[in-house]
Design a protein around this motif. Structure first.
Motif: not given
Length: 201
Positions: A96-120
């Motif tokens: 989904x990330x390669x299709x630019x439908x979601x994005x992975x965002x590093x956590x502000x507390x731990x860069x190793x942890x990724x959060x997933x969010x929808x793109x526009x």
């Protein structure tokens, strides 16, 4: 392979397990069959939006969390929400990330942890699909009368609750076995730390 020995005498001759009641086995098979058919019907439905059924599950979950005012989940939380094993959910999110439908965002507390969010683009796709999605669900459920939907929902909730208990007990038993097989304080503390982690809901 399925033979069992007497409970009182472990050396007693093995005997076959009791057969499943016919209606119980048939009900179980129908659940599996219905699940498989829904997956088959989902392929062409979701392919019209350029995605697969498993990808829709991720997109819809993220969209639902946005509507509920919840923040982007961690990648590991998505697996728990969708009952998908971590390697599988990672593969779905990567596509989904390669299709630019979601994005992975590093956590502000731990860069190793990724959060997933929808793109526009992902958000627009979900909103476009939701226009016809209720109608598709109604078509799948039209084999039952409207009043039967409530009965089915009640029964499925009972089955799901029972299965959730079995999964929970299985996880606890696995953790107990892992802790018991560990050597030294390090192994015990490692197992304990795994058990102490809160489960994502």
């Amino acid at each position: 392979m399925f033979a069992v020995r007497g409970a009182d005498d472990p050396t007693a001759p093995a005997r076959p397990p009791p057969p499943l009641p016919t209606v119980t086995e048939e009900a179980f098979r129908e659940i599996l069959r219905a699940t498989g058919l829904i997956k088959r019907l989902g392929e062409p439905h979701f392919s019209s939006y350029g995605i697969r059924p498993g990808q829709w599950g991720v997109l819809r979950s993220l969209h639902r969390r946005e509507l509920q005012g919840l923040g982007p989940p961690r990648l590991t939380d998505l697996g728990s929400l969708l009952l998908i094993r971590p390697p599988s959910v990672t593969g779905v999110v990567d596509r989904l990330e390669r299709s630019r439908l979601v994005a992975k965002i590093p956590s502000s507390e731990d860069q190793r942890i990724k959060h997933v969010t929808l793109t526009d683009a992902g958000r627009r796709l979900v909103e476009r699909a939701l226009v016809s999605h209720p109608e598709w669900i109604v078509s799948l459920m039209s084999g039952l009368e409207r009043r039967e939907h409530a009965s089915l929902l009640q029964l499925l909730r009972k089955v799901t609750a029972h299965l959730a208990i079995l999964v929970e007990h299985g996880s606890e038993a696995h953790a107990t076995r892992a802790r018991a097989s560990g050597d030294g304080d390090g192994a015990d503390s490692g197992a304990s730390s795994q058990l102490s982690k809160p489960r994502s809901r």
